[in-house]
Motif scaffolding. Sequence first.
Motif, PDB file in Angstrom:
ATOM      1  N   GLY B 205       0.834  -1.128  -0.118  1.00  0.00           N
ATOM      2  CA  GLY B 205      -0.001  -0.151  -0.134  1.00  0.00           C
ATOM      3  C   GLY B 205       0.772   1.363  -0.091  1.00  0.00           C
ATOM      4  O   GLY B 205       0.387   2.318   0.103  1.00  0.00           O
ATOM      5  N   SER B 206       2.197   1.094  -0.253  1.00  0.00           N
ATOM      6  CA  SER B 206       2.843   2.300  -0.093  1.00  0.00           C
ATOM      7  C   SER B 206       3.089   2.989  -1.540  1.00  0.00           C
ATOM      8  O   SER B 206       2.592   2.181  -2.665  1.00  0.00           O
ATOM      9  CB  SER B 206       4.353   2.123   0.162  1.00  0.00           C
ATOM     10  N   VAL B 207       3.272   4.113  -1.659  1.00  0.00           N
ATOM     11  CA  VAL B 207       3.087   4.762  -2.818  1.00  0.00           C
ATOM     12  C   VAL B 207       4.199   4.236  -3.974  1.00  0.00           C
ATOM     13  O   VAL B 207       3.782   4.027  -5.174  1.00  0.00           O
ATOM     14  CB  VAL B 207       3.349   6.325  -2.683  1.00  0.00           C
ATOM     15  N   ASN B 246       4.020  -4.850  10.326  1.00  0.00           N
ATOM     16  CA  ASN B 246       4.061  -4.002   9.235  1.00  0.00           C
ATOM     17  C   ASN B 246       3.749  -4.466   7.704  1.00  0.00           C
ATOM     18  O   ASN B 246       4.662  -4.188   6.867  1.00  0.00           O
ATOM     19  CB  ASN B 246       5.382  -3.251   9.390  1.00  0.00           C
ATOM     20  N   LEU B 247       2.853  -5.456   7.785  1.00  0.00           N
ATOM     21  CA  LEU B 247       2.526  -5.788   6.488  1.00  0.00           C
ATOM     22  C   LEU B 247       2.028  -4.605   5.528  1.00  0.00           C
ATOM     23  O   LEU B 247       2.208  -4.556   4.273  1.00  0.00           O
ATOM     24  CB  LEU B 247       1.279  -6.790   6.507  1.00  0.00           C
ATOM     25  N   GLU B 274      -7.142  -1.129  -0.146  1.00  0.00           N
ATOM     26  CA  GLU B 274      -6.539  -1.875  -1.182  1.00  0.00           C
ATOM     27  C   GLU B 274      -5.321  -2.426  -0.710  1.00  0.00           C
ATOM     28  O   GLU B 274      -5.150  -3.727  -1.356  1.00  0.00           O
ATOM     29  CB  GLU B 274      -6.129  -0.589  -2.068  1.00  0.00           C
ATOM     30  N   ALA B 275      -4.542  -2.047   0.137  1.00  0.00           N
ATOM     31  CA  ALA B 275      -3.358  -2.698   0.591  1.00  0.00           C
ATOM     32  C   ALA B 275      -3.664  -4.061   1.155  1.00  0.00           C
ATOM     33  O   ALA B 275      -3.116  -5.057   1.210  1.00  0.00           O
ATOM     34  CB  ALA B 275      -2.847  -1.625   1.642  1.00  0.00           C
ATOM     35  N   MET B 315     -10.953  -9.832   7.241  1.00  0.00           N
ATOM     36  CA  MET B 315     -10.146  -9.241   6.146  1.00  0.00           C
ATOM     37  C   MET B 315      -9.462  -9.904   5.159  1.00  0.00           C
ATOM     38  O   MET B 315      -8.864  -9.142   4.298  1.00  0.00           O
ATOM     39  CB  MET B 315      -8.985  -8.269   6.952  1.00  0.00           C
ATOM     40  N   LEU B 316      -9.042 -11.116   5.573  1.00  0.00           N
ATOM     41  CA  LEU B 316      -8.227 -11.864   4.434  1.00  0.00           C
ATOM     42  C   LEU B 316      -9.209 -12.942   4.080  1.00  0.00           C
ATOM     43  O   LEU B 316      -9.088 -14.428   4.428  1.00  0.00           O
ATOM     44  CB  LEU B 316      -7.112 -12.641   5.342  1.00  0.00           C
ATOM     45  N   PRO B 317     -10.361 -12.860   3.354  1.00  0.00           N
ATOM     46  CA  PRO B 317     -11.261 -13.962   3.013  1.00  0.00           C
ATOM     47  C   PRO B 317     -10.619 -15.083   2.282  1.00  0.00           C
ATOM     48  O   PRO B 317     -10.834 -16.064   2.556  1.00  0.00           O
ATOM     49  CB  PRO B 317     -12.420 -13.281   2.261  1.00  0.00           C
TER      50      PRO B 317
END
Lengths: 393, 461
Positions: B205-207, B246-247, B274-275, B315-317
């Motif tokens: 999710g980082s830029v 820190n995923l 999104e991340a 969150m992680l289906p």
Amino acid sequence: MADELYLENIDEFVTDQNRVVTYKWLSYTLGVHVNLAKQMLYDYVERKRKENSGAQLHVTYLVAGNLLQNGHVCHKVAVVREDKLEAMKSKLSTIASVHVYSVQKALLKDSSPLYNTDYDIVKTNLQHCSKFSAIRCAAAVPRPPREAPAAPAQSAQGQRDPGTASTVNGHGPPAAKGPPQQHRGIMGMFAAKAAARAQDAPKEAKAEPKEAPGVSAASSKPPTKNNIMNNFFGKAAMNKLKANSVPEQPKEEKEVGKPSVAVAETESSPNSAAEKPGKKAEPARIQQKDKKSKTKRVDRSDDEEERDAENVKKKRKRIKQLESDSSDEEDVPPSPTPEEERAPSPPPAPAPKAELEPASTEVSAAGRKRKRKRVLKSKMFIDEEEGCMGKAG
Amino acid sequence: MFSEQAAPMAQGLLAPPSAEPPTFPRVPVSGYSDCSQPFQLGERGFSRQYAHIYAVRLAGMRPGLEQRARSLWGNGIALRKLSELQTGEKCCVVGTLFKSMQLQPSILQEISEEHNLVPQPPLPKYIQPSDELILEDELQRIKLEGAIDVQRLVTGTILAVYGCEQDDGRFLVEDHCFAGLPPPLPWNGPSSDRFVLLASGLGLGSVSGEALLSTQLLVDVVTGQLGAEGEQNCAAHITRVILAGNLLSQNTQSRDTINKAKYLTKKTQAASVEAVKMLDEILLQLCTSVPVDVMPGEFDPTNYTLPQQPLHRCMLPLASAYTTLRLVTNPYQASLDGVRFLGTSGQNISDIFKYSSMDDYLEILEWTLLAGHISPTAPDTLGCYPFYKSDPFILTECPHVYFCGNAPRFQSKLLQGKEGQRVLLVAVPDFSATQTACLVNLRDLSCQPITFSGFGADSED
């Protein structure tokens, strides 16, 4: 030769479609083992270069091996362009593997097209992303879907120890509110109602899950849950459905389903014409809605397929009719029979029952008028309760 | 590790397709048990004050410290509480350390209207030469001076000091000691090569997308898609992957919703959505091939206070459909193949870094092990749950592998203790910055970093 087909395929991908053909993309597209794909790419490159030395083919390689870095030996895995391959190989003290990573017509400035290609192909193949890999994991099995009912049972037991909150693993589901016994009682109530109400098997099966979503979400989520539950219940036998659906409901609501299962099963047998007050917890409401309910219920019972749409519509109608009917309902005296109905059910407090009943009935199957009226009635109970606790509820 | 075994077949795939390529089975999981029950909170109540956690910490560590003090300074030393001190008498006192730092951010100062101060910007280190050490026990406190390194120590450490009280009311320290390495655990490690991959700071999710290819390469190596046959065979010996926090990247933490008006942010989706979807896909690829333990970190969507609870599986289906995915707490303790792992996502180490003169993450990691406590600065400067019955961060047994995530660079060290303890200390680097993960060999407790790289426009190599 059939073996040569892959060469033509790769040629088509690279030259005609101008793709970046990575080994992973090729492996998924042709349905072959990744190592075979790497070898195919190598073979293609070799042959193409032999045939036509002016062929514009750019190849990237994967190099892996030991590298002395910052004083310790580090295992380096790098994707390099062909022109940097030898340089990288010479840097590594031991080479663990070299193979073709991708083949493309254009010279790549950076590795993002490689990443994008791989990402896209994996995304379209998420369900079997390890199918062509070189490692098989026997332990990677999908969880059995029935694991969920165990969780609410544990959660109820965990809630019985409120004191040992801090360091003891309480298995506490954070959303659980209220004493479990009350909920179990309410669930028992619902199961009883569900068992008593519907005449047909599927109708009843659909009634139960619709009650459950009502309990938890009360009108926002039920349509989708009904759909899921409908698919679910399309398969199994009725009793099994009921026994299973009741645990499924607690799964969604994080409440204990066992007592309700028991209640549902006991009540499920005298099932057929469940209108009459042969069932506990039903008769009062049934009586009070006898005017409109019976006929409407018979009508509704046939409309299984339109139930979902009807539910939505019924909900909207219910909301509108709430204002009109509430005045009617207030005049109807709350007979003592509701109290009797509730007494035999597992001993919960009346307040949460009243709260949950309307919620359940709001979303109950087929939106029969009887249920709609139940909604109003119970809401009236709630109001009363907040006011003066004068009425049963 | 990998390379020597894999080298003979390195160039095997630079050939036309020949025989049916082999498939290697993943080494089966043997002897996994999750020991992080103390870190799992059930029902939580925050009505208690934090004094209790210090009280139980002192009560829990006092016996061990007294024993250590006797072994160091003689059996006959006087063990005194602060209230029993007499001026000039040499004795030993066990207590909690408090370091009063002028630069320590204080919420009271920030909101105080008298001072009219702008809240100070976050500094890398808050230490100053004028800091003072104070020893507190159950009833009293006393200032410390003497043979004690004020800059190095942090608040919350339990230690024993040997010295005497001065006339001016300060305690002159001649020597001090910590709890030391905890008692060793029996060694039941495997006899053949078994690897565990430690990675942290995936930073999804980082830029910037530079680390994305490296992440993909990591997943491919572990799942056996990348590499020649020899390397794939070695990768099949990876029994577990532990993602230490820190995923998600820090960029997903932007809180526009706080600063901007609601009508501007109403329809914007949180960057973490999104991340997390990307994380789910990556975890799915990993889970179909290897057991994965996912620890939350500082920027992950879970609670802030230590111990951080596992990420929720809703969150992680895709990935949580597999039994190989384990969502675990931070800190995390487990026994894999007879080897005891204990580690955190790095918040404890980085907090000590801010308030101590120690600069090296590995040094701090070792120091926490010797001090007998995973995170002494909690709850002073690091958020912590108000425990009152027992402090779960006290180290009671010596793990075999002790790691911390999100370190600035890879470091590892094998520590030998006097009572036969063997600990592998690993500072797992931040993957999004270094593209490096760690491979721990369970057979001999060795650790090797594994680096991934693509090629960019600057084409360094």
